[in-house]
Design a protein around this motif. Structure first.
Motif, PDB file in Angstrom:
ATOM      1  N   ASP A 116       0.825  -1.207   0.000  1.00 35.20           N
ATOM      2  CA  ASP A 116       0.000   0.000   0.000  1.00 35.20           C
ATOM      3  C   ASP A 116       0.860   1.259   0.000  1.00 35.20           C
ATOM      4  OD1 ASP A 116      -2.203  -1.607   0.014  1.00 35.20           O
ATOM      5  OD2 ASP A 116      -2.600  -1.412   2.160  1.00 35.20           O
ATOM      6  N   GLN A 117       1.976   1.206   0.739  1.00 39.68           N
ATOM      7  CA  GLN A 117       2.865   2.363   0.794  1.00 39.68           C
ATOM      8  C   GLN A 117       3.556   2.587  -0.551  1.00 39.68           C
ATOM      9  OE1 GLN A 117       6.446   2.516   3.493  1.00 39.68           O
ATOM     10  NE2 GLN A 117       5.081   3.867   4.659  1.00 39.68           N
ATOM     11  N   ALA A 120       1.023   4.157  -2.827  1.00 36.66           N
ATOM     12  CA  ALA A 120       0.798   5.562  -2.467  1.00 36.66           C
ATOM     13  C   ALA A 120       1.940   6.440  -2.958  1.00 36.66           C
ATOM     14  CB  ALA A 120       0.638   5.692  -0.954  1.00 36.66           C
TER      15      ALA A 120
END
Length: 404
Positions: A116-117, A120
Motif C-alpha cells: 500500500d505504501q 501511495a
C-alpha cells in the motif's frame, strides 16, 4: 541572503557553491546533479560518497524545506527522498514537488516493504521506490535508469568521429570496440565530448570532474589523460585523438571531428521500411497502449484483468519474433517484458538500439531479484522492474506512472 539561501560565485568554470545554514554544497554544472533529502547523517553521507564515486554531483538536504530551497536554487536531474523526514514525510514532499511543476525523476527510500505504501508513493508522483537496506549496485542501476528516463527524447549519443559515448548507459566505444573506463576517466572524456573544441586546463578539469572542496593535484589529471589515450589507442584510435594544446590544456582533435562515424552496430529498425504505415491506416491505436511480451498467457490475462483507466489498452504478445511488427502496429506507450531473467536483457538492448524506441518505458518482470540480475536488466536499458508474483495495486500504480 534571500529565502535563507546565500549564493556565492567563485567564477571557476561551472562550479557553484551554495551555503544553507552554514553547510556548503558544491555543485558541478556540467554533470548530472542529484539531490538527496535524508535526515540521517550516516545514510546521507554514504549515498553521497557512492554517487560521487560514479561521477555524479550529489547535494544533501536534511529537511524537506531545505530540499525545496535547493530545488529553487539549482536544476537537478534526480531527487532521492527518504520517506520519513523530521518536518514532513517523503510522499507529501513528492506531491509538493509535482504540484510546483518539477518533472525530474524522484526516487523514494524507505525501511518498509508494504504494498500500500509503494502504491501511495507511486501515485504521489514518485518514479521508483527502494527498500532499505539496499545493495549499492542495485541503487546505481536504478539511478541510471531514472536518469535515462528523465532525458529528453532524441539521440543521446555524443560522438567525435568514430568515438561514441552514450550517457544513458555510460557506454563508450571507438569504431564499435567498447572501452572499459574508470568513473573519472569516463567523466573526463564526457567533459571533452560535451564541449567540442574547447580547451580545458588541468585545473579546469579538476574543477569540473572532481568537484570536491580539496581536489587532487594537477598531476592526477595528466595521469588520467595518459590512461585514456592508452585505452583509446588499444581500441584503434589515433594517438592524438585527445590533443595537447601547448601551455593551455587538452581538447579533442578538431581534425577528427568530421570523420565518418560508423553507426552503432545494432539491429536495423524494421519500421523504417514502413514509413507510411500509420498514415495509411494500417493500425488503429488506442489513447494509451501497453504491450506485454511474455510466453506465459497467465501473465497477460492477469495484467489485462487489472483495474486500469478505461483509455488504456493491454495487448499481449507471446511470440517474440513478432515484436517488431507489433511495435509498428500498436505503437505502444509502455512495454512490459514478462520473462526478464531470460530474454529480458536481449530484448531491452535491441529496443534501445533503435532511435525510434529509445525513450519508450520498459517494465521488466523478474522471478527473483538479486543485485546482479537487477544491474544486468537496468544496464540493458530497462526503465523499471517488478518482482514476481505480481501484486495488483503496485503494478497498476507503476503502469499509470509510466504512461501518465
Amino acid at each position: 541572503m534571500k529565502d535563507g539561501i546565500d549564493r556565492k560565485n567563485p567564477h571557476c568554470l561551472g562550479i557553484q557553491t551554495l551555503q544553507i545554514q552554514n553547510r556548503h554544497i558544491i555543485c558541478n554544472a556540467n554533470f548530472m546533479r542529484i539531490l538527496i533529502v535524508e535526515d540521517d547523517q550516516l545514510s546521507a553521507q554514504a549515498l553521497q560518497h557512492l554517487l560521487t564515486s560514479y561521477s555524479y554531483a550529489p547535494d544533501i538536504a536534511r529537511r524537506g524545506h531545505e530540499g525545496l530551497d535547493l530545488l529553487a536554487a539549482f536544476a537537478y536531474d534526480l531527487v532521492i527522498l527518504d520517506l520519513q523526514l523530521p518536518d514532513q514525510d517523503g510522499i507529501s514532499l513528492c506531491k509538493a514537488l509535482r504540484a510546483q511543476g518539477y518533472t525530474m525523476p524522484v526516487m523514494l527510500l524507505t525501511g518498509t516493504d508494504q504494498v500500500d505504501q509503494k502504491a501511495a508513493a507511486l501515485n504521489a508522483g514518485a518514479d521508483d521506490y527502494v527498500v532499505k537496506p539496499f545493495h549499492s549496485q542495485e541503487l546505481i542501476a536504478r539511478v541510471l535508469a531514472l536518469l535515462r528516463r528523465g532525458q529528453a527524447a532524441g539521440n543521446p549519443w555524443l560522438s567525435w568521429g568514430a568515438l561514441q559515448l552514450d550517457p544513458s548507459c555510460r557506454r563508450v566505444t571507438y569504431d564499435h570496440c567498447e572501452l572499459t573506463l574508470t568513473p573519472k576517466e569516463y567523466a573526463v572524456l564526457e567533459l571533452l565530448l560535451r564541449h567540442g573544441e574547447q580547451v580545458f586546463s588541468a585545473q579546469a578539469i579538476l574543477d569540473q570532474v572532481w568537484a570536491v572542496p580539496e581536489p587532487p593535484m594537477e598531476e592526477t589529471v595528466r595521469t588520467h589523460i595518459k590512461r585514456l589515450r592508452q585505452k583509446l589507442r588499444l581500441a584503434g584510435a589515433p594517438a592524438n585523438l585527445i590533443e595537447t594544446v601547448c601551455r593551455v590544456g587538452y581538447r579533442l582533435n578538431p581534425s577528427m571531428r568530421d570523420e565518418s562515424s560508423p553507426s552503432p552496430g545494432f539491429l536495423r529498425d524494421p519500421s523504417a521500411a514502413l514509413p507510411g504505415a500509420r498514415a495509411a491506416g494500417v493500425s488503429l491505436v488506442p489513447a494509451v497502449c501497453v504491450l506485454v511480451v511474455t510466453d506465459e498467457p497467465g501473465q497477460i490475462k492477469q495484467i489485462q484483468s487489472l483495474s486500469l483507466p478505461p483509455q488504456l489498452e493491454v495487448v499481449g504478445l507471446g511470440d517474440l519474433t513478432q515484436l517488431w511488427p507489433s511495435l509498428i502496429t500498436h505503437q505502444p506507450d509502455l512495454l512490459i517484458v514478462g520473462d526478464g531473467d531470460r530474454s529480458g536483457p536481449h530484448l531491452c538492448k535491441a529496443v534501445r538500439s533503435l532511435p525510434r524506441w529509445q525513450t519508450i518505458p520498459i517494465l521488466v518482470l523478474l522471478p527473483h531479484k538479486t543485485p546482479a540480475a537487477v544491474q544486468k536488466i537496468f544496464a540493458a536499458g530497462a526503465s523499471d522492474i517488478l518482482t514476481l508474483p505480481l501484486v495488483g495495486p503496485e503494478l497498476v500504480a507503476r503502469i499509470v506512472a509510466h504512461v501518465a
